[in-house]
Design an enzyme around this catalytic site. Structure first.
Site, PDB file in Angstrom:
ATOM      1  N   GLU A 100       3.687  -1.984   6.934  1.00  0.00           N
ATOM      2  CA  GLU A 100       2.368  -2.345   6.414  1.00  0.00           C
ATOM      3  C   GLU A 100       2.288  -3.853   6.354  1.00  0.00           C
ATOM      4  O   GLU A 100       3.228  -4.522   5.916  1.00  0.00           O
ATOM      5  CB  GLU A 100       2.124  -1.796   5.000  1.00  0.00           C
ATOM      6  CG  GLU A 100       1.979  -0.305   4.883  1.00  0.00           C
ATOM      7  CD  GLU A 100       1.720   0.134   3.443  1.00  0.00           C
ATOM      8  OE1 GLU A 100       1.227  -0.703   2.637  1.00  0.00           O
ATOM      9  OE2 GLU A 100       2.012   1.286   3.124  1.00  0.00           O
TER      10      GLU A 100
ATOM     11  N   GLU B   7       7.598   2.533  -0.652  1.00  0.00           N
ATOM     12  CA  GLU B   7       7.607   1.603  -1.781  1.00  0.00           C
ATOM     13  C   GLU B   7       7.996   2.265  -3.097  1.00  0.00           C
ATOM     14  O   GLU B   7       7.180   2.352  -4.028  1.00  0.00           O
ATOM     15  CB  GLU B   7       6.246   0.918  -1.918  1.00  0.00           C
ATOM     16  CG  GLU B   7       5.855   0.079  -0.716  1.00  0.00           C
ATOM     17  CD  GLU B   7       4.548  -0.670  -0.918  1.00  0.00           C
ATOM     18  OE1 GLU B   7       4.046  -0.715  -2.064  1.00  0.00           O
ATOM     19  OE2 GLU B   7       4.016  -1.204   0.064  1.00  0.00           O
TER      20      GLU B   7
END
Length: 450
Positions: free
Chosen positions: A359, A163
């Site tokens: 995730e 991310e």
């Protein structure tokens, strides 16, 4: 079980180093250790030591993974545990810990999936400029080489970054994440240099014979019910999604962003000769999906959704975030169909690249009684998102696996221990692990897979 998962679809769980490892004495300092010392930066005052004490409870946690019978475990190397100052000498003790982790996974028949950078930049590199400084990308490549030369023979899949949007814009624009800086121009330089570091690391990983090299993003669909918000939607989509996808695809910084962000940067850090490095071919792409962005005109109170803040958007036009119920404890709208939108974005930008959901999970209220820890909303959340993936696979999308976030309750970054994502409870005072209903359900799902 009504959810049919094919035998070739990988099921796993994920964690991140700073959130679980503890043992601050066994590594160098990171920007999250420094951030945790700022009064109020982490809401409950939690620090990275002992966290979940994973370093000292490694065998226990490996046995938990074996009990779940997951195919794969996604973890992250701690840069300052491997290289305490961010460059130069490595730590034999730190590398030894990861030897025990990787070997312990393999002994239990679990595939190690490694992330090189999950936000824990060594403090000395931040002092030298951090990710807004180009040199940090080269230091990251050096670190990637060290880790790959040690573990390429045993780690099956590699992610360079986790991310990068969060590192750049929550860390350097809004300052709500480490290192806590607030400069829109710096945040744009940071996102560029993060992807440059990714590309440089890809080269080093391949040179060290690392298999299956990729990157993990948090692509977030941006929607609005008011047609007047379309320019805002495009601006936010550009900064959240398109800038990274276009750099990875070799298209450079989107032209509309160059114009809309001209008030905060002159883009002098962008170099044409970087394009082949930024767009180094990858073997796979990971998506971390939790929610969408629903934007609306200003006028009503802003939603209390963690990470959804206009301060994190360079040159942000007038707008507010307006998630709809049902919401998680993070204030995030629960919308499983958004996962398909995110993965379609990835497929359109990088056709032919296999996808993993690295995730997915939810912080939600739990009920504890003498029969256990009941978290049906979390189980429903996971099941509903897996159903989306199974439908997408039927449509022909190359989606190969799914990882629950997270194995353990942990330090939820600036939220500390106040938000619980784990399918296993961790008592912050004692470190005791207790499986929740969602863990038992996930274990059964894996056992009954086709």
């Amino acid at each position: 079980m009504t959810l049919q998962i094919p035998s070739d679809f990988e099921l796993g769980v994920a964690t991140a180093a700073w959130q679980i490892e503890g043992d601050l004495a066994g590594r160098g300092r990171s920007i999250w250790d420094d951030f945790a010392e700022i009064p109020g930066a982490i809401v409950d005052g939690a620090t990275g030591d002992p966290a979940c004490d994973h370093v000292h409870r490694l065998e226990e946690d490996l046995d938990l993974l074996a009990w779940l019978a997951v195919d794969a475990y996604r973890f992250s190397f701690s840069w300052p545990r491997v290289m305490p100052t961010g460059s130069g000498p490595t730590s034999p003790e730190g590398l030894g810990f990861y030897d025990r982790l990787v070997d312990g996974l393999l002994e239990r028949g679990i595939t190690p999936v490694a992330t090189l950078y999950h936000w824990d930049l060594p403090s000395l590199l931040e002092s030298a400029g951090g990710w807004p400084a180009r040199d940090t990308a080269y230091r990251f490549a050096d670190y990637a080489q060290v880790v790959a030369e040690r573990f390429a023979d045993r780690v099956d899949r590699w992610a360079t970054l986790n991310e990068p949007w969060c590192s750049a814009f929550l860390g350097y624009c809004s300052g709500t994440f480490a290192p806590g800086r607030s400069d829109a121009g710096d945040s744009l330089a940071a996102i560029y240099h993060l992807i440059l570091g990714h590309g440089l690391a890809v080269e080093r990983l391949r040179a060290a014979q690392a298999r299956n090299v990729g990157i993990v993003l948090n692509l977030i669909p941006v929607v609005a019910d008011d047609l007047s918000m379309e320019p805002v939607v495009r601006h936010i989509d550009g900064l959240q999604n398109r800038i990274v996808l276009d750099l990875l695809a070799g298209r450079g910084v989107p032209a509309d962003l160059r114009e809309s962000c001209a008030s905060v940067t002159d883009w002098a850090f962008v170099r044409d000769e970087d394009t082949p490095v930024l767009s180094a071919p990858i073997d796979w792409l990971g998506e971390n999906y939790y929610t969408i962005y629903r934007v609306a005109p200003v006028g009503e109170a802003d939603a209390d959704a963690i990470g959804q803040e206009t301060a994190a958007i360079p040159a942000c036009p007038p707008m507010r975030f307006a998630p709809r119920e049902p919401l998680t404890d993070m204030g995030w709208e629960i919308l499983p169909s958004g996962l398909e939108s995110a993965l379609r974005m990835a497929t359109d930008a990088l056709p032919g690249v296999p996808l993993w959901v690295c995730e997915n999970g939810a912080a939600i209220p739990e009920v504890t009684d003498e029969t256990g820890i009941h978290d049906q909303v979390r189980t429903d959340y996971v099941r509903d998102h897996l159903e989306v993936l199974m439908r997408m696979r039927e449509k022909g999308f190359d989606i190969r696996g799914y990882y629950v976030w997270s194995l353990l309750d942990n330090l939820e970054w600036a939220s500390g221990w106040t938000k619980k994502f784990g399918i296993v409870r961790v008592d912050p005072a004692t470190g005791e692990r207790t499986v929740k209903d969602s863990a038992r359900w996930y274990r059964s799902l894996i056992a009954e897979r086709g």
